[in-house]
Write a protein that holds these residues in place. Structure first.
Motif, PDB file in Angstrom:
ATOM      1  N   VAL A 145     -15.856  -7.021  34.946  1.00 45.52           N
ATOM      2  CA  VAL A 145     -14.913  -8.150  34.082  1.00 45.52           C
ATOM      3  C   VAL A 145     -15.123  -9.084  35.696  1.00 45.52           C
ATOM      4  O   VAL A 145     -15.248  -9.908  35.014  1.00 45.52           O
ATOM      5  N   TYR A 146     -15.685  -8.755  36.769  1.00 43.82           N
ATOM      6  CA  TYR A 146     -15.760  -9.329  37.895  1.00 43.82           C
ATOM      7  C   TYR A 146     -15.514 -11.164  37.388  1.00 43.82           C
ATOM      8  O   TYR A 146     -14.934 -12.222  37.559  1.00 43.82           O
ATOM      9  N   LYS A 147     -17.693 -10.692  37.057  1.00 46.08           N
ATOM     10  CA  LYS A 147     -18.017 -12.660  37.020  1.00 46.08           C
ATOM     11  C   LYS A 147     -17.024 -13.346  35.581  1.00 46.08           C
ATOM     12  O   LYS A 147     -16.484 -14.833  36.354  1.00 46.08           O
ATOM     13  N   GLU A 151     -14.719 -16.842  36.564  1.00 44.67           N
ATOM     14  CA  GLU A 151     -15.035 -17.678  36.230  1.00 44.67           C
ATOM     15  C   GLU A 151     -13.470 -18.257  35.406  1.00 44.67           C
ATOM     16  O   GLU A 151     -13.048 -19.471  35.447  1.00 44.67           O
ATOM     17  N   VAL A 152     -12.638 -17.667  35.469  1.00 45.80           N
ATOM     18  CA  VAL A 152     -11.916 -18.161  34.303  1.00 45.80           C
ATOM     19  C   VAL A 152     -10.534 -18.067  34.974  1.00 45.80           C
ATOM     20  O   VAL A 152      -9.346 -19.464  35.035  1.00 45.80           O
ATOM     21  N   SER A 169      -8.523 -17.184  45.624  1.00 49.67           N
ATOM     22  CA  SER A 169      -9.896 -17.089  46.375  1.00 49.67           C
ATOM     23  C   SER A 169     -11.023 -16.078  46.098  1.00 49.67           C
ATOM     24  O   SER A 169     -10.725 -14.930  45.496  1.00 49.67           O
ATOM     25  N   THR A 170     -11.902 -16.332  46.961  1.00 48.41           N
ATOM     26  CA  THR A 170     -12.828 -14.966  46.930  1.00 48.41           C
ATOM     27  C   THR A 170     -13.843 -15.104  47.971  1.00 48.41           C
ATOM     28  O   THR A 170     -13.842 -15.740  49.031  1.00 48.41           O
ATOM     29  N   ASN A 171     -13.514 -13.503  48.043  1.00 51.84           N
ATOM     30  CA  ASN A 171     -14.465 -13.035  50.071  1.00 51.84           C
ATOM     31  C   ASN A 171     -15.742 -11.734  49.303  1.00 51.84           C
ATOM     32  O   ASN A 171     -15.662 -11.648  48.057  1.00 51.84           O
ATOM     33  N   GLU A 172     -16.215 -11.288  50.837  1.00 53.44           N
ATOM     34  CA  GLU A 172     -17.145 -10.377  50.317  1.00 53.44           C
ATOM     35  C   GLU A 172     -16.470  -9.188  49.298  1.00 53.44           C
ATOM     36  O   GLU A 172     -18.263  -8.237  48.640  1.00 53.44           O
ATOM     37  N   HIS A 173     -15.270  -8.909  49.184  1.00 54.68           N
ATOM     38  CA  HIS A 173     -14.867  -7.506  48.376  1.00 54.68           C
ATOM     39  C   HIS A 173     -14.824  -7.867  47.380  1.00 54.68           C
ATOM     40  O   HIS A 173     -14.644  -7.336  45.885  1.00 54.68           O
ATOM     41  N   GLY A 174     -14.484  -8.845  46.680  1.00 55.76           N
ATOM     42  CA  GLY A 174     -13.838  -9.443  45.331  1.00 55.76           C
ATOM     43  C   GLY A 174     -13.073 -10.225  45.228  1.00 55.76           C
ATOM     44  O   GLY A 174     -12.683 -11.833  45.886  1.00 55.76           O
ATOM     45  N   GLY A 175     -12.042 -10.916  44.019  1.00 53.66           N
ATOM     46  CA  GLY A 175     -11.478 -12.472  44.483  1.00 53.66           C
ATOM     47  C   GLY A 175     -10.300 -12.076  44.240  1.00 53.66           C
ATOM     48  O   GLY A 175      -9.173 -10.705  43.582  1.00 53.66           O
ATOM     49  N   HIS A 176      -9.142 -12.882  44.610  1.00 52.79           N
ATOM     50  CA  HIS A 176      -7.851 -12.977  44.746  1.00 52.79           C
ATOM     51  C   HIS A 176      -7.077 -13.857  43.956  1.00 52.79           C
ATOM     52  O   HIS A 176      -7.046 -14.783  44.575  1.00 52.79           O
ATOM     53  N   ILE A 177      -6.239 -13.492  43.273  1.00 48.11           N
ATOM     54  CA  ILE A 177      -4.739 -14.343  42.860  1.00 48.11           C
ATOM     55  C   ILE A 177      -4.066 -14.113  43.600  1.00 48.11           C
ATOM     56  O   ILE A 177      -3.224 -12.917  44.328  1.00 48.11           O
ATOM     57  N   THR A 214      -4.877 -15.551  29.618  1.00 45.61           N
ATOM     58  CA  THR A 214      -6.292 -15.331  29.679  1.00 45.61           C
ATOM     59  C   THR A 214      -6.580 -13.674  28.630  1.00 45.61           C
ATOM     60  O   THR A 214      -6.731 -12.478  29.373  1.00 45.61           O
ATOM     61  N   ASN A 215      -6.605 -14.051  26.960  1.00 45.09           N
ATOM     62  CA  ASN A 215      -6.612 -12.876  26.636  1.00 45.09           C
ATOM     63  C   ASN A 215      -7.747 -12.742  26.560  1.00 45.09           C
ATOM     64  O   ASN A 215      -8.114 -11.447  26.006  1.00 45.09           O
ATOM     65  N   GLN A 216      -9.055 -13.441  27.192  1.00 44.32           N
ATOM     66  CA  GLN A 216      -9.874 -13.285  26.654  1.00 44.32           C
ATOM     67  C   GLN A 216     -10.595 -12.007  27.731  1.00 44.32           C
ATOM     68  O   GLN A 216     -11.788 -11.148  27.513  1.00 44.32           O
ATOM     69  N   LEU A 217     -10.269 -11.896  28.674  1.00 40.29           N
ATOM     70  CA  LEU A 217     -10.203 -10.815  29.978  1.00 40.29           C
ATOM     71  C   LEU A 217      -9.712  -9.723  29.210  1.00 40.29           C
ATOM     72  O   LEU A 217      -8.688  -8.701  28.535  1.00 40.29           O
ATOM     73  N   ASP A 218     -10.639  -8.318  29.781  1.00 43.92           N
ATOM     74  CA  ASP A 218     -10.400  -6.833  29.509  1.00 43.92           C
ATOM     75  C   ASP A 218      -8.525  -6.418  30.518  1.00 43.92           C
ATOM     76  O   ASP A 218      -9.117  -5.572  30.862  1.00 43.92           O
ATOM     77  N   TRP A 219      -8.060  -7.303  30.179  1.00 42.19           N
ATOM     78  CA  TRP A 219      -6.641  -6.292  31.045  1.00 42.19           C
ATOM     79  C   TRP A 219      -6.716  -4.795  30.126  1.00 42.19           C
ATOM     80  O   TRP A 219      -6.337  -5.051  28.658  1.00 42.19           O
ATOM     81  N   ASN A 220      -6.126  -4.327  30.986  1.00 43.34           N
ATOM     82  CA  ASN A 220      -5.304  -2.523  30.590  1.00 43.34           C
ATOM     83  C   ASN A 220      -3.757  -2.590  30.919  1.00 43.34           C
ATOM     84  O   ASN A 220      -3.600  -1.380  30.181  1.00 43.34           O
TER      85      ASN A 220
END
Length: 228
Positions: A145-147, A151-152, A169-177, A214-220
Motif C-alpha cells: 500500500v506504499y503508493k 498519497e494519503v 517525508s519520503t526517501n529512497e527506502h520509503g515513507g516516514h511519519i 485513514t481507514n481506507q488504508l490496509d491497516w493490520n
C-alpha cells in the motif's frame, strides 16, 4: 570448496576485505581508485582499531543503555497497541546498521515491511548530527500500500509541522511519519526519563490519530482511542 560429504562450503567475506585487497592497486587503476573511494565514503572499508574516544564510549555505554531500557520498559505496553514488539537494547544490528537503539512493531500496514518505532538515534534525520529521541511510522517502498500511503499521508500532513520540521517525508527506502526531539532538549527536565516516556506516548497518539483518520488504508491493527 567441495568437502568429503559432497557439500560446498563458502568462506564469508566482507566489503572491508575487498577494500583491503584493492588498496594497493588504487594508484595503478583509476576505476579501482574510484571504487575504493566509494567504499571509503560509505564506511565499508572497515574500522578495526580502537581509539581513546572508543574507550570513553565503552565506559558510559552501560549507563546509557540502562536509561534507554527504562524508557522502553515504560512505553512497552502502549507500543503493543500496534502489534508484536521487536528490538530493544540487546539488538546489536540496530546499532551497527542504523546507528540507534530501537524498539518497534513491524507489519503494521499492508504487506512487506512497515513499522512503528521508538528510537534513540545517534544522529537525527530532521535534526542533522544531533542525538534525538524519535517516534516514526515507516512504510517501505515495496509495501503493498506504499503508493496509497504516500498519497494519503502527503495530503494529511501538507499543512502540519512539528517544531518547524516536516512530519511526513519520503526517501529512497520509503515513507516516514516521523517525530524527533533532540535529547539535549530534555536536559532541564527534573524527571528526564519520565518526560521522555510521556513525549513518546504523546506521539503514539499522533500516529493513532492518523490511523483512525485513514481507514481506507490496509491497516493490520485495530482502530483505537488516542493514548492519554
Amino acid at each position: 570448496i567441495d568437502n568429503k560429504e559432497g557439500y560446498s562450503s563458502f568462506k564469508q567475506f566482507r566489503w572491508a576485505d575487498i577494500a583491503d585487497f584493492l588498496k594497493d592497486y588504487t594508484i595503478e587503476n583509476q576505476l579501482i581508485q574510484e571504487f575504493y573511494q566509494f567504499l571509503k565514503e560509505n564506511k565499508m572499508t572497515g574500522n578495526e582499531r580502537f581509539n581513546h574516544e572508543d574507550l570513553i564510549g565503552l565506559k558510559v555505554y552501560g549507563d546509557i543503555a540502562s536509561k534507554v531500557h527504562e524508557v522502553f520498559s515504560v512505553i512497552e505496553d502502549e507500543l503493543k497497541t500496534f502489534g508484536t514488539i521487536s528490538g530493544g537494547i540487546n539488538s546489536s544490528s540496530q546499532i551497527t546498521n542504523h546507528n540507534r537503539l530501537a524498539i518497534f512493531c513491524s507489519g503494521v500496514i499492508g504487506e512487506k515491511w512497515s513499522e512503528v518505532l521508538v528510537s534513540y538515534d545517534f544522529k537525527g534525520i530532521r535534526y542533522k548530527d544531533e542525538p534525538v529521541l524519535a517516534v516514526q511510522l515507516f512504510v517501505h517502498r515495496k509495501n503493498s500500500v506504499y503508493k496509497q500511503f504516500v498519497e494519503v499521508a502527503t495530503e494529511y500532513y501538507q499543512d502540519k509541522k512539528f517544531e518547524s520540521k516536516d512530519i511526513f517525508s519520503t526517501n529512497e527506502h520509503g515513507g516516514h511519519i516521523r517525530f524527533e526531539k533532540p535529547i539535549a532538549m530534555f536536559f532541564n527536565e527534573e524527571e528526564q526519563l519520565q518526560e521522555m516516556a510521556r513525549w513518546v506516548e504523546n506521539k503514539f497518539g499522533e500516529v493513532l490519530s492518523f490511523r483512525n483518520a485513514t481507514n481506507q488504508l490496509d491497516w493490520n491493527f485495530e482502530s483505537n482511542e488516542m493514548i492519554k
